[in-house]
Design a protein around this motif. Structure first.
Motif, short mmCIF file in Angstrom:
data_model
loop_
_atom_site.label_atom_id
_atom_site.label_comp_id
_atom_site.label_asym_id
_atom_site.label_seq_id
_atom_site.Cartn_x
_atom_site.Cartn_y
_atom_site.Cartn_z
N LEU A 352 0.85 -1.18 0.00
CA LEU A 352 0.00 0.00 0.00
C LEU A 352 0.90 1.25 0.00
O LEU A 352 1.75 1.40 0.88
CB LEU A 352 -0.85 -0.03 1.28
CG LEU A 352 -2.28 0.48 1.25
CD1 LEU A 352 -3.13 -0.30 0.26
CD2 LEU A 352 -2.89 0.40 2.63
N PRO A 353 0.71 2.17 -0.98
CA PRO A 353 1.57 3.37 -1.00
C PRO A 353 1.20 4.33 0.12
O PRO A 353 0.10 4.26 0.67
CB PRO A 353 1.26 3.98 -2.37
CG PRO A 353 -0.11 3.51 -2.71
CD PRO A 353 -0.26 2.15 -2.08
N GLU A 354 2.11 5.23 0.43
CA GLU A 354 1.92 6.14 1.57
C GLU A 354 0.67 7.00 1.47
O GLU A 354 0.03 7.29 2.47
CB GLU A 354 3.16 7.03 1.73
CG GLU A 354 4.19 6.38 2.62
CD GLU A 354 5.32 7.32 2.98
OE1 GLU A 354 5.13 8.56 2.89
OE2 GLU A 354 6.39 6.81 3.32
N ASN A 355 0.34 7.43 0.23
CA ASN A 355 -0.82 8.33 0.10
C ASN A 355 -2.15 7.63 0.35
O ASN A 355 -3.18 8.26 0.36
CB ASN A 355 -0.83 9.00 -1.28
CG ASN A 355 -1.04 8.01 -2.40
OD1 ASN A 355 -0.39 6.96 -2.44
ND2 ASN A 355 -1.96 8.31 -3.30
N PHE A 356 -2.11 6.32 0.57
CA PHE A 356 -3.33 5.58 0.90
C PHE A 356 -3.48 5.37 2.42
O PHE A 356 -4.47 4.82 2.89
CB PHE A 356 -3.36 4.22 0.19
CG PHE A 356 -3.73 4.30 -1.28
CD1 PHE A 356 -4.10 5.50 -1.87
CD2 PHE A 356 -3.72 3.15 -2.07
CE1 PHE A 356 -4.45 5.56 -3.22
CE2 PHE A 356 -4.08 3.20 -3.42
CZ PHE A 356 -4.44 4.42 -4.00
N ILE A 357 -2.45 5.77 3.17
CA ILE A 357 -2.46 5.55 4.63
C ILE A 357 -2.65 6.90 5.33
O ILE A 357 -2.01 7.87 4.97
CB ILE A 357 -1.13 4.89 5.08
CG1 ILE A 357 -0.92 3.57 4.30
CG2 ILE A 357 -1.13 4.64 6.59
CD1 ILE A 357 0.45 2.94 4.50
N ASN A 358 -3.55 6.96 6.30
CA ASN A 358 -3.84 8.27 6.93
C ASN A 358 -2.67 8.76 7.80
O ASN A 358 -1.74 8.01 8.08
CB ASN A 358 -5.17 8.23 7.70
CG ASN A 358 -5.06 7.50 9.04
OD1 ASN A 358 -3.99 7.03 9.42
ND2 ASN A 358 -6.17 7.40 9.75
N GLU A 359 -2.76 10.01 8.20
CA GLU A 359 -1.65 10.62 8.93
C GLU A 359 -1.39 9.96 10.27
O GLU A 359 -0.25 9.81 10.70
CB GLU A 359 -1.94 12.11 9.17
CG GLU A 359 -1.18 13.01 8.22
CD GLU A 359 -1.43 14.47 8.56
OE1 GLU A 359 -1.01 14.90 9.66
OE2 GLU A 359 -2.06 15.16 7.73
N SER A 360 -2.47 9.56 10.94
CA SER A 360 -2.32 8.91 12.24
C SER A 360 -1.88 7.46 12.12
O SER A 360 -1.68 6.77 13.11
CB SER A 360 -3.64 8.94 13.01
OG SER A 360 -4.26 10.19 12.91
N LYS A 361 -1.78 6.97 10.88
CA LYS A 361 -1.33 5.59 10.62
C LYS A 361 -2.27 4.53 11.20
O LYS A 361 -1.85 3.40 11.49
CB LYS A 361 0.10 5.35 11.18
CG LYS A 361 1.13 6.40 10.79
CD LYS A 361 1.52 6.26 9.35
CE LYS A 361 2.63 7.25 8.98
NZ LYS A 361 2.70 7.45 7.52
N ASN A 362 -3.52 4.90 11.40
CA ASN A 362 -4.48 3.92 11.90
C ASN A 362 -5.77 3.93 11.06
O ASN A 362 -6.87 3.69 11.56
CB ASN A 362 -4.81 4.16 13.38
CG ASN A 362 -5.31 5.58 13.62
OD1 ASN A 362 -5.70 6.28 12.68
ND2 ASN A 362 -5.31 6.01 14.87
N GLY A 363 -5.58 4.20 9.78
CA GLY A 363 -6.72 4.24 8.87
C GLY A 363 -6.24 4.53 7.47
O GLY A 363 -5.03 4.56 7.21
N VAL A 364 -7.19 4.73 6.55
CA VAL A 364 -6.83 4.99 5.16
C VAL A 364 -7.26 6.40 4.75
O VAL A 364 -7.94 7.09 5.49
CB VAL A 364 -7.48 3.95 4.21
CG1 VAL A 364 -7.01 2.54 4.56
CG2 VAL A 364 -9.00 4.04 4.24
N THR A 365 -6.88 6.80 3.56
CA THR A 365 -7.21 8.13 3.07
C THR A 365 -8.37 8.08 2.07
O THR A 365 -8.74 7.01 1.58
CB THR A 365 -6.00 8.75 2.33
OG1 THR A 365 -5.65 7.87 1.24
CG2 THR A 365 -4.81 8.93 3.25
N GLU A 366 -8.91 9.25 1.77
CA GLU A 366 -9.94 9.38 0.74
C GLU A 366 -9.43 8.88 -0.60
O GLU A 366 -10.17 8.30 -1.39
CB GLU A 366 -10.38 10.84 0.61
CG GLU A 366 -11.55 11.24 1.50
CD GLU A 366 -12.77 10.35 1.29
OE1 GLU A 366 -13.19 10.15 0.15
OE2 GLU A 366 -13.30 9.83 2.31
#
Lengths: 387, 387
Positions: A352-366
């Protein structure tokens, strides 16, 4: 004279590997350039034992059933191969007049595919080898995504959606769901699609791409429980700490296989012990790749497509490549296929690339949600709550 | 003047508890003898806090959604109750002009229901209390079966069918699936419905009604693996030995709750350690009671029916009873309802009778299959194998 074709499955099944087989068989049956259509029974092992299934004359009615059959209808294997096995394979293929060889599988299978192709070239044999992408874990390189993933994603998202509603109605405090994908977090991430509005989606998601800290996890859980009575946490089966050590220690070693305990129950126990909250772990495991009920429609279509395209490619003289999916330009979802060099795919694990992981590292991004949504299709029903 | 009605949910949700709520609400809405229709938010706790949801004017469109909503749309609880709570409940009911009280739940809830009815009688209050049967575990007495069970049974049977096909195509040797039902083996047993012909059904089934022996289990597994490469074993979460001690020791005690480890992974580990075979455990857990996708159609219908009949019963002056399902005579499946004395149901756990357990104590009988089949409906798709 027409040349014979063989199809071989490698690695674990997905909910749509038989759909790709459907694509291969229906297309090959209609093309005059194909003579006999064989399958190797139970993977490369079957090829080496000349254990073939002749599928040339299977009826269309039986082929239709492939689309709704889990597992693999011709078997599969994870047999390790030696260098001399490739030469043996070539002898067997030539002996049976097989010119077209299709391997359906993931990284390991593409490695086999690439090595067989190399061996053919070295020996100057007129054999055309092609890879069909397949992995529920979605960790194959270059292709935008792999057939099998969409259905596994739909399974986890739908199941988690229903679970979230259950947990909301009778707070069990913390339910930890274990998702497949030991090194790549695609399926774990897909649980976020359970509910666009977030109410019936996981409260926390832990991906194997992010070093896991039990302290941080407990803090996250404590924080979430301040505003919600019951929470759902989805975790990858393969979480490891910042030194790369698995959170759940390997418990046994049998031959080449390592056995780990279940991280779902490990983390549920941690919550009970450390925070004193009720908790339980769930692990649907293999049910997620075997579920025909929750197949993604687009996944079935694309699985058939890559099967067809692989047959077309070998008939057109392509060799040593894998059919990859690329998204069409524009806003509407659609794909086209390309044949990519198998060397660029062999044994490479796409994470999974970084832009798919949220900032808090406990979820995903839009961004991830947008990327994943069209692959999965409709998730669950409209539901009603009077609370 | 019309009298008010309240509906209260107790215990864990099932896939169809909201279907019973649908039955209650749609019928009560149409009957002039019913005034306001309330729900206690989150079970008896909501009743004691006067935390009511007014459902009198909910639209038909929203009510329709109940049939496809997992969990419970009005919440539920497992609050322990004291003697004085019943008197308090009566005061609250009278204060709000509530004459009709419907409890939807399992053994524990029926106990509450019976005690409230007793208290009303003792105080000479004109309140009518009725139980609606609900339990995925199917352990309620007298009723032929309980709404919620058919869907849980369909979930396990369908999932195991798909899993068996998967395991057959890539032998993982032993997969142990953990089924719900700690003391009663109904859901575990229902996994046998995966395939009438037996090929895609569990190879071994261990029920909580039978004392479990790890030695015997390992022998059974060894024996099965003599003729088959991969086997599927379904076990109840609550197996215990001949002294009644749980096979998986309780690991934590938090308040009144005891936490056990997962028996699926315990037995998978045992197979690896003792027999040296590959093995894994799966535990769909709560997913099995939350799955709308795998609801049993007949279960939905019957859940609605018992909801409607409970309203009819209190309006007709019935009191202190539970709606039970009885099978019609004759070969075609059908049920009728009766109102049975709640004292015969309260806190009694119905287990699998002996004639439903096979002689070797590691599977079920034809009698069970015949009994269970009509409750579950269609299991899985037709599948194809070329092996």
């Amino acid at each position: 004279m027409a040349d014979n074709l063989i199809v071989i499955h490698g690695g674990g099944p997905t909910a749509v590997i038989n759909s790709s087989l459907y694509g291969v068989l229906t297309f090959a049956k209609k093309d005059e350039r194909v003579g006999k259509i064989y399958a190797a029974k139970n993977g490369t092992g079957g090829l080496l034992k000349e254990d073939f299934i002749d599928l040339t004359d299977v009826s269309d009615e039986r082929l239709e059933l492939l689309k709704q059959t889990p597992g693999t209808a011709i078997g599969t294997s994870r047999d390790p191969l030696e260098k001399e096995d490739y030469e043996k394979m070539i002898d067997i293929l030539l002996k049976h007049g097989i010119k077209y060889v299709l391997f359906n599988g993931g990284n390991g299978t593409m490695d086999t595919c690439g090595k067989l192709c190399e061996a053919c070239k070295k020996l100057g044999k007129d054999i055309y080898v092609m890879g069909i992408p397949k992995t529920m874990d979605n960790d194959l390189a270059i292709t935008d995504h792999s057939p099998g993933f969409g259905s596994a994603a739909r399974y986890i998202a739908t199941s988690v959606r229903e679970l979230c509603f259950d947990v909301e109605s009778l707070p069990i405090h913390v339910v930890v769901v274990e998702a497949s994908g030991r090194n790549a977090g695609w399926i774990t991430a897909a649980s976020a699609l359970a509910d666009k509005e977030g109410r019936y989606a996981p409260d926390l998601i832990y991906l194997p791409e992010v070093p896991f800290s039990e302290e941080r996890f407990l803090e996250d859980v404590r924080e979430k429980l301040k505003t919600k009575k019951g929470i759902v946490v989805v975790v990858s089966e393969g979480l490891s700490d910042k030194e790369g050590k698995p959170i759940v220690k390997p418990i046994f070693q049998v031959g080449r296989a390592t056995y780990f305990g279940d991280i779902s129950s490990h983390l549920a126990n941690l919550v009970i012990k450390e925070l004193g909250y009720k908790a339980r772990g769930e692990k649907p495991g293999l049910l997620g790749r075997a579920s025909i009920t929750l197949q993604s429609e687009i996944d079935v279509e694309e699985a058939i497509l890559v099967g067809i395209e692989a047959v077309k490619a070998v008939l057109n003289g392509e060799n040593g490549k894998m059919i990859a999916l690329s998204r069409n330009e524009g806003n509407e979802y659609g794909v086209h296929t390309t044949a990519v060099d198998i060397k660029d795919v062999m044994m490479f694990e796409k994470k999974l690339p970084e832009n798919f992981i949220n900032e808090s590292k406990n979820g995903v991004t839009e961004d991830f949600i947008k990327w994943c949504e069209p692959l999965v299709g409709k998730i669950g029903n409209e539901m009603v709550s009077f609370k």
